[in-house]
Write a protein that holds these residues in place. Structure first.
Motif: not given
Length: 466
Positions: A172-173, A187-188, A204, A206
């Protein structure tokens, strides 16, 4: 396409070439170039750049149009000087126009700028050899492309060919590029959603959570979602210089071995010394199966990307050398730049410089953040990949635009300024760092804008920065 239109193109191209060949422009010429550049971007490239780039919105009477630079400073077409605290998001590790890199490209340009596609071009072999010498673990083979996103695409393809599996686990991100394959890993939602559907079988988790990676691998095994590789940035760049827990990368290596999937390190931004080690994964002594590089690999002079792997994995390319090709990837000019970039990085100890200067920079930034806890939430990063985390976008944008007015270029646009990266050339001097810090303090003291910031427990509070 009329004859008149072609004649106009001929005349316009000659005028543009005249600008290219001029080392300096007079006042009227500079003003013409600025107005032409803004008009060309608005009409023919992307009008959104004009709205969202502070270098246009905050520059006064005339937009700032880049012209030339040296080391960690550059000048716009009107001669205004800036300290570069952005570094092209990782391109200018060696600074602007490093003479050794420029010289290598100029020398190669006099011989052959592009390959025949049939004969063996020596510089491609030289660069591949050098990368085998400096990459972690048993990585030995390389393929060259023109950008970071192409390098990630190639790494994905190689992983699928070798494992005969199609799935990937990413963070993520995380940011891996914006072409459709690499975008699937990114991951956006703001980047992904408009282009959906993308590559399927992507999961995805964390960032920094090895337990979540393990859980996803367990589920994939149970339900039959074949995973080819886990793909991660050693330190997340786009997300704001996010450093994972120290056990994260060692556990990724252990989990990938246990579940028989490949580990891909996306070092497009972190590689070539940016984080204080030559490669980001070197902070944790982890050897990935596949590694990507780009940005700084071209020495700030030529675009080049690469993906690299061990002989065992590369066997699927060696058995069919035409399964993945590129007409201009790994051209002699780009390879000359990369060879020089490796030489300079090692010769000048730029990884070590990044570590020392980064420690100093981060320490000073944390002191500033502690004095201004009403606008800062955190300072993160390693080496000279640093994130300033603000309470909201408004404050971040005011800091970025205020620094720009004071002659410091830093990341920050109207649509994403809560986290502002500090990513200067690794050759930046201690004096220049101190100047940036002083101008940052001056910018903070000069803010008189009321902004709204979320508070714990909901609701909002007005913060007046004086």
């Amino acid at each position: 396409m009329s004859t008149d239109g072609l004649l106009k193109a001929l005349n316009d191209s000659q005028r543009y070439l005249d600008v290219v060949h001029k080392p300096h422009l007079g006042k009227s010429e500079a003003e013409w170039l600025i107005e032409t550049t803004v008009s060309n971007f608005a009409k023919y490239y992307n009008s959104g750049f004009i709205e969202y780039r502070k270098s246009v919105a905050e520059a006064g009477d005339f937009a700032s149009v880049e012209w030339t630079g040296s080391g960690a400073t550059f000048r716009d077409v009107q001669g205004r000087e800036f300290i570069d605290c952005l570094g092209g998001f990782g391109i200018f590790n060696l600074g602007w126009s490093h003479p050794k890199v420029v010289g290598a490209v100029q020398a190669q340009l006099q011989k052959s700028p592009l390959p025949t596609q049939e004969l063996l071009d020596p510089l491609r072999g030289m660069l591949a050899h050098l990368l085998a010498e400096i990459t972690p673990g048993d990585i030995q083979y390389s393929f060259f492309v023109g950008s970071g996103t192409e390098a990630v695409e190639g790494a994905m393809k190689l992983a699928k060919l070798y494992t005969r599996k199609s799935g990937f686990i990413a963070a993520v991100r995380g940011f891996h590029g914006k072409t459709t394959g690499s975008l699937a890993l990114t991951g956006k939602a703001v980047f992904r959603r408009p282009a959906m559907p993308l590559h399927n079988n992507i999961y995805h988790v964390p960032y920094g959570d090895a337990d979540a990676v393990e859980q996803q691998l367990k589920i994939a095994r149970e339900v039959g979602n074949d995973i080819a590789a886990v793909v991660m940035e050693p330190i997340q760049g786009e997300a704001g210089a996010i450093v994972p827990p120290d056990d994260f990368w060692p556990r990724l290596r252990q989990l990938c071995d246990e579940y028989e999937v490949l580990l891909i390190a996306d070092e497009v931004q972190t590689g070539m010394g940016r984080t204080g080690k030559l490669w980001g994964v070197n902070h944790w002594d982890v050897a990935p199966d596949i590694i990507t590089s780009a940005k700084a690999l071209g020495g700030g002079v030529m675009p080049i990307g690469a993906f690299m792997a061990t002989p065992k994995i590369w066997s699927v390319f060696n058995s069919n050398p035409f399964i993945h090709t590129s007409t201009t990837g790994g051209n002699p000019l780009a390879c000359a730049a990369a060879i020089a970039a490796i030489n300079v990085t090692l010769e000048e100890g730029l990884s070590e410089q990044a570590a020392e200067k980064g420690d100093y920079f981060i320490t000073k930034l944390r002191e500033i953040a502690s004095r201004h806890s009403d606008i800062y939430t955190d300072i993160t990063g390693k080496g000279l990949l640093i994130g300033q985390h603000f309470v909201n976008d408004d404050i971040g944008y005011e800091i970025a635009s205020g620094l720009f007015k004071r002659g410091v270029l830093i990341s920050g646009t109207l649509n994403n300024s809560r986290v502002i990266r500090i990513e200067p050339p690794l050759v930046i001097t201690r004096e220049e760092i101190d100047t940036i810090l002083n101008r940052l303090e001056d910018t903070i003291q000069g803010l008189h804008t009321s902004v709204s910031a979320p508070i714990v427990g909901g609701g909002e509070t007005n913060i007046v920065v004086a």
